[in-house]
Design a protein around this motif. Structure first.
Motif, PDB file in Angstrom:
ATOM      1  N   LEU A  97      44.083  36.236  33.562  1.00  0.00           N
ATOM      2  CA  LEU A  97      44.067  37.669  33.833  1.00  0.00           C
ATOM      3  C   LEU A  97      42.897  38.343  33.148  1.00  0.00           C
ATOM      4  N   ALA A  98      42.645  37.945  31.912  1.00  0.00           N
ATOM      5  CA  ALA A  98      41.609  38.609  31.142  1.00  0.00           C
ATOM      6  C   ALA A  98      40.205  38.184  31.561  1.00  0.00           C
ATOM      7  N   MET A  99      40.056  36.947  32.060  1.00  0.00           N
ATOM      8  CA  MET A  99      38.714  36.387  32.217  1.00  0.00           C
ATOM      9  C   MET A  99      38.280  36.162  33.663  1.00  0.00           C
ATOM     10  N   ASN A 100      39.225  36.100  34.591  1.00  0.00           N
ATOM     11  CA  ASN A 100      38.856  35.575  35.895  1.00  0.00           C
ATOM     12  C   ASN A 100      39.134  36.492  37.070  1.00  0.00           C
ATOM     13  N   ALA A 101      39.529  37.734  36.803  1.00  0.00           N
ATOM     14  CA  ALA A 101      39.716  38.657  37.911  1.00  0.00           C
ATOM     15  C   ALA A 101      38.371  38.926  38.566  1.00  0.00           C
ATOM     16  N   GLN A 102      38.338  38.883  39.878  1.00  0.00           N
ATOM     17  CA  GLN A 102      37.082  39.103  40.581  1.00  0.00           C
ATOM     18  C   GLN A 102      37.335  39.782  41.914  1.00  0.00           C
ATOM     19  N   ALA A 103      36.354  40.531  42.363  1.00  0.00           N
ATOM     20  CA  ALA A 103      36.461  41.137  43.687  1.00  0.00           C
ATOM     21  C   ALA A 103      36.297  40.047  44.737  1.00  0.00           C
ATOM     22  N   SER A 104      36.945  40.234  45.880  1.00  0.00           N
ATOM     23  CA  SER A 104      36.883  39.220  46.925  1.00  0.00           C
ATOM     24  C   SER A 104      36.843  39.912  48.277  1.00  0.00           C
ATOM     25  N   ALA A 105      37.279  39.205  49.309  1.00  0.00           N
ATOM     26  CA  ALA A 105      37.196  39.721  50.675  1.00  0.00           C
ATOM     27  C   ALA A 105      37.903  41.065  50.787  1.00  0.00           C
ATOM     28  N   LYS A 106      37.234  42.041  51.350  1.00  0.00           N
ATOM     29  CA  LYS A 106      37.790  43.386  51.441  1.00  0.00           C
ATOM     30  C   LYS A 106      38.694  43.536  52.670  1.00  0.00           C
ATOM     31  N   ALA A 107      39.641  44.425  52.523  1.00  0.00           N
ATOM     32  CA  ALA A 107      40.486  44.760  53.669  1.00  0.00           C
ATOM     33  C   ALA A 107      39.704  45.701  54.579  1.00  0.00           C
ATOM     34  N   GLU A 108      39.627  45.346  55.837  1.00  0.00           N
ATOM     35  CA  GLU A 108      38.942  46.191  56.813  1.00  0.00           C
ATOM     36  C   GLU A 108      39.960  47.173  57.389  1.00  0.00           C
ATOM     37  N   GLN A 143      46.184  52.322  56.168  1.00  0.00           N
ATOM     38  CA  GLN A 143      46.301  52.500  54.723  1.00  0.00           C
ATOM     39  C   GLN A 143      46.861  51.231  54.101  1.00  0.00           C
ATOM     40  N   LEU A 144      46.367  50.885  52.900  1.00  0.00           N
ATOM     41  CA  LEU A 144      46.902  49.754  52.144  1.00  0.00           C
ATOM     42  C   LEU A 144      48.116  50.190  51.324  1.00  0.00           C
ATOM     43  N   LEU A 145      49.037  49.248  51.106  1.00  0.00           N
ATOM     44  CA  LEU A 145      50.158  49.499  50.209  1.00  0.00           C
ATOM     45  C   LEU A 145      50.512  48.191  49.510  1.00  0.00           C
ATOM     46  N   GLY A 146      50.735  48.277  48.214  1.00  0.00           N
ATOM     47  CA  GLY A 146      51.110  47.122  47.403  1.00  0.00           C
ATOM     48  C   GLY A 146      51.243  47.558  45.965  1.00  0.00           C
ATOM     49  N   TYR A 147      51.435  46.600  45.035  1.00  0.00           N
ATOM     50  CA  TYR A 147      51.535  46.950  43.620  1.00  0.00           C
ATOM     51  C   TYR A 147      50.171  47.278  43.021  1.00  0.00           C
ATOM     52  N   TYR A 148      49.115  46.736  43.621  1.00  0.00           N
ATOM     53  CA  TYR A 148      47.757  47.179  43.307  1.00  0.00           C
ATOM     54  C   TYR A 148      46.973  47.131  44.608  1.00  0.00           C
ATOM     55  N   LEU A 149      45.870  47.890  44.688  1.00  0.00           N
ATOM     56  CA  LEU A 149      45.234  48.092  45.997  1.00  0.00           C
ATOM     57  C   LEU A 149      43.754  47.755  46.022  1.00  0.00           C
ATOM     58  N   SER A 150      43.229  47.173  44.954  1.00  0.00           N
ATOM     59  CA  SER A 150      41.837  46.737  44.993  1.00  0.00           C
ATOM     60  C   SER A 150      41.776  45.370  45.675  1.00  0.00           C
ATOM     61  N   ASP A 151      40.566  44.826  45.803  1.00  0.00           N
ATOM     62  CA  ASP A 151      40.383  43.514  46.411  1.00  0.00           C
ATOM     63  C   ASP A 151      40.257  42.407  45.368  1.00  0.00           C
ATOM     64  N   LYS A 152      40.666  42.682  44.124  1.00  0.00           N
ATOM     65  CA  LYS A 152      40.539  41.680  43.068  1.00  0.00           C
ATOM     66  C   LYS A 152      41.492  40.504  43.281  1.00  0.00           C
ATOM     67  N   LEU A 153      41.020  39.335  42.863  1.00  0.00           N
ATOM     68  CA  LEU A 153      41.821  38.116  42.846  1.00  0.00           C
ATOM     69  C   LEU A 153      41.583  37.407  41.519  1.00  0.00           C
ATOM     70  N   ASN A 154      42.412  36.424  41.233  1.00  0.00           N
ATOM     71  CA  ASN A 154      42.189  35.557  40.088  1.00  0.00           C
ATOM     72  C   ASN A 154      41.785  34.173  40.561  1.00  0.00           C
TER      73      ASN A 154
END
Length: 609
Positions: free
Chosen positions: A15-26, A32-43
């Motif tokens: 969690l601390a070291m490997n979160a990264q942005a990835s493929a974006k939602a088009e 509209q996006l809905l979830g517990y978080y809404l960025s494109d980050k992944l681990n």
């Protein structure tokens, strides 16, 4: 001793070291996006449970509550997207209608032939139309692997992406077999959330902020108060500024403006502090907070008003403390902490501080009650790495400093006895919004004690989230196989009776009072001189570990087979003298009518059978 899985240690580092942005939602303009978080980050480094064994039937999911879905009723979910740290050979996305816990029928089920170690966007062949007052489970299937690479599990054993971002109160949901059959497990990861989101399609407004009702805000006479109002941004733009109007008992004040500390992105939920104008009279006031503008534009949300109360009390009460300990005979470190608790209690007011032992969180033993197992998951905020010894004070997470690394939900691991006495004393110095009184009588003919608990509260007490819990505890119980027990070790504060895991809902009278009676069987195997009754008022919220606090408590010790101790009144009085009906002073209960003089000057009559 901690039941700490190695996977969770590695996961925390990820969690601390490997979160990264990835493929974006088009997203289209009407999506509209809905979830517990809404960025494109992944681990890149993932999460899994190989210790549970290999299993081809696992599922990962998030719960979208009716409140979260409320702004989108009538719209449709057209896409389920999930993120992976390691690709799966195949998967399936699903939406389940929740009818009983996490059990329900799949209303959407769509196979995914292959996946990627990235975001997987699955357009639904059959969209799901969001219904009013319906919660749903959204997730995907995965196969749990157990392949070893040297001394460690290989990367394919950790396929799930979890990101430290967004909502912090919802657990990870995993369906699998931890050793007792396949079912849904709540697994806490502090602030980590599964990479699962949905795309909602409909008429999405540009400036739309929904407000949620709040409870009771405590205020003072002739002083403004602040209400923390939860809001969701259902619009297309990030929100940095809100305008709102506050009405108290129907009287509206001038429009006010609030600048958010952090901009609220589309689809996200956050809070802002609304100022409630000062009032010049005591009582419980109805409050409405209407969000009128969003970034200077008209708020078009359908549900833009938060309803709650302002409580301005005339009277407060001293606060008593319940210290709850998680312990079992399997725990080798528990005798040390039990000794520290005993030492701490000796330095505290025994009339105001009460201890309860829950035999759970590190396995179970012969003293474990069902309530011990049922409550520890919530008290540890759903953490899989539950541990004993662990301790909490009035189920109040704020009673434990945030800089204590062992703090998990409402509990922590005591290091020295001074922590226990110090944290308890801080709460003792605070005021409470309620007060309890306990009367106990004993009928030796039927071996039963009758306990009457009476309570009162002020206008700032939350009547809607009010439960009464009663415990009968026994001290000095011989251990059977206590790990690392010193000579003479005894189990203390053991639960022998409880009314229900989270207490009984309190039915309050119009004058802010209640009375409830319990009849408790006293078994011959229990040592009566070691028995104690403890009752307390607590909140209960399955979805928020921090909303289960104990407001106040009362307790009294059992005196013996012939009668009772008398009357215990929380915070304000204790027995100073006892007389027979003939007026003779006595140091112990006697059969018949006993007249008891209390330290606050009152005199009460108690019938001893």
């Amino acid at each position: 001793m901690k039941k700490l899985l190695l996977v969770l240690v590695a996961f925390t580092m990820a969690l601390a070291m490997n979160a990264q942005a990835s493929a974006k939602a088009e997203l289209a303009d009407n999506q509209q996006l809905l979830g517990y978080y809404l960025s494109d980050k992944l681990n890149k480094k993932g999460f899994g449970l190989p210790e549970w064994g290999e299993n081809e039937h696992c599922k990962a999911a998030i719960k979208l509550t009716a409140d979260m879905l409320k702004p989108y009723v009538g719209m449709k979910i057209v896409n389920v997207r999930f993120g992976l740290s390691y690709k799966l050979d195949k998967s399936r996305v699903f939406i389940t209608s929740l009818t009983n816990g996490y059990e329900g029928e799949d209303i959407v089920s769509q196979n995914v032939a292959s996946t990627v170690a990235d975001w997987n966007n699955v357009a639904l062949d059959t969209p799901y139309y969001i219904e009013k007052d319906k919660s749903i489970l959204v997730g995907f299937d995965f196969a749990q692997k157990t392949r070893m690479k040297g001394l460690y599990y290989s990367a394919e054993c950790y396929p799930l992406s979890v990101v430290e971002e967004g909502i912090t109160t919802m657990p990870i949901l995993i369906y699998g077999d931890s050793g007792n059959g396949e079912y849904w497990h709540e697994i806490g990861t502090r602030t980590g959330n599964l990479s699962i989101q949905v795309i909602i399609e409909g008429s999405i407004e540009k400036y739309s902020v929904t407000a949620f009702d709040f409870k009771v805000v405590q205020g003072e006479i002739n002083k403004p108060a602040e209400a923390k109002v939860k809001v969701t941004n259902n619009g297309k733009d990030a929100v940095s500024k809100l305008n709102y109007v506050v009405s108290v008992d129907g009287k509206a004040s001038a429009e006010q403006e609030a600048t958010l500390e952090n901009a609220l992105e589309p689809g996200n939920t956050g809070t802002f502090n609304a100022v409630i104008p000062a009032v010049d009279s005591y009582g419980k006031k109805a409050v409405k907070i209407e969000i009128t503008k969003v970034n200077g534009n008209e708020n078009t949300a359908e549900n833009k008003t938060a309803n709650g109360f302002l409580g301005v009390p005339q009277e407060f009460y001293p606060r008593n403390v319940v210290i709850e300990e998680f312990t079992t005979e399997k725990c080798g470190n528990c005798p040390r902490v039990a000794a520290d608790l005993h030492k701490a209690l000796a330095s505290l007011d025994k009339e105001r501080v009460f201890a309860v032992a829950h035999h759970s969180a590190y396995g179970t033993d012969w003293l474990t009650q069902p309530c011990d197992e049922e409550m520890y998951g919530l008290m540890f905020n759903g953490m899989l790495n539950s541990f004993a010894p662990a301790m909490m004070f009035n189920r109040d997470c704020d009673a434990i400093p945030d800089d204590d690394d062992s703090k998990t939900g409402n509990v922590f691991l005591p290091v020295v006895y001074a922590q226990i006495s110090g944290y308890a004393q801080i709460l003792l110095n605070k005021q409470s919004n309620s007060q309890l009184q306990m009367d106990v009588t004993y009928d030796g003919g039927i071996g039963q004690a009758s306990i009457v608990v009476k309570g009162k509260c002020n206008e700032a007490y939350d009547l809607d989230n009010s439960y009464l819990t009663l415990y009968l505890l026994e001290d000095s119980i011989m251990p059977v196989e206590q790990n690392s027990a010193p000579k003479g070790y005894r189990h203390m504060h053991v639960i022998r009776y409880y009314n229900s895991t989270w207490g009984d809902k309190v039915e309050w009278n119009d004058d802010y009072s209640f009375e409830k009676k319990f009849d408790v069987d006293i078994f011959t195997g229990w040592e009566k001189k070691n028995l104690q009754f403890v009752a307390f008022l607590n909140g209960h919220n399955d979805n928020d570990y921090s909303d289960n606090k104990i407001d106040n408590a009362v307790g009294m010790r059992y005196s013996g087979v012939s009668g009772i101790d008398g009357m215990a009144v929380a915070n304000e009085s204790r027995q100073v003298a006892r007389y027979t009906i003939e007026g003779m002073e006595t140091t112990a209960p006697v059969s018949g009518l006993n007249i008891i003089k209390l330290s606050d000057g009152r005199t009460v009559k108690v019938l001893v059978k």
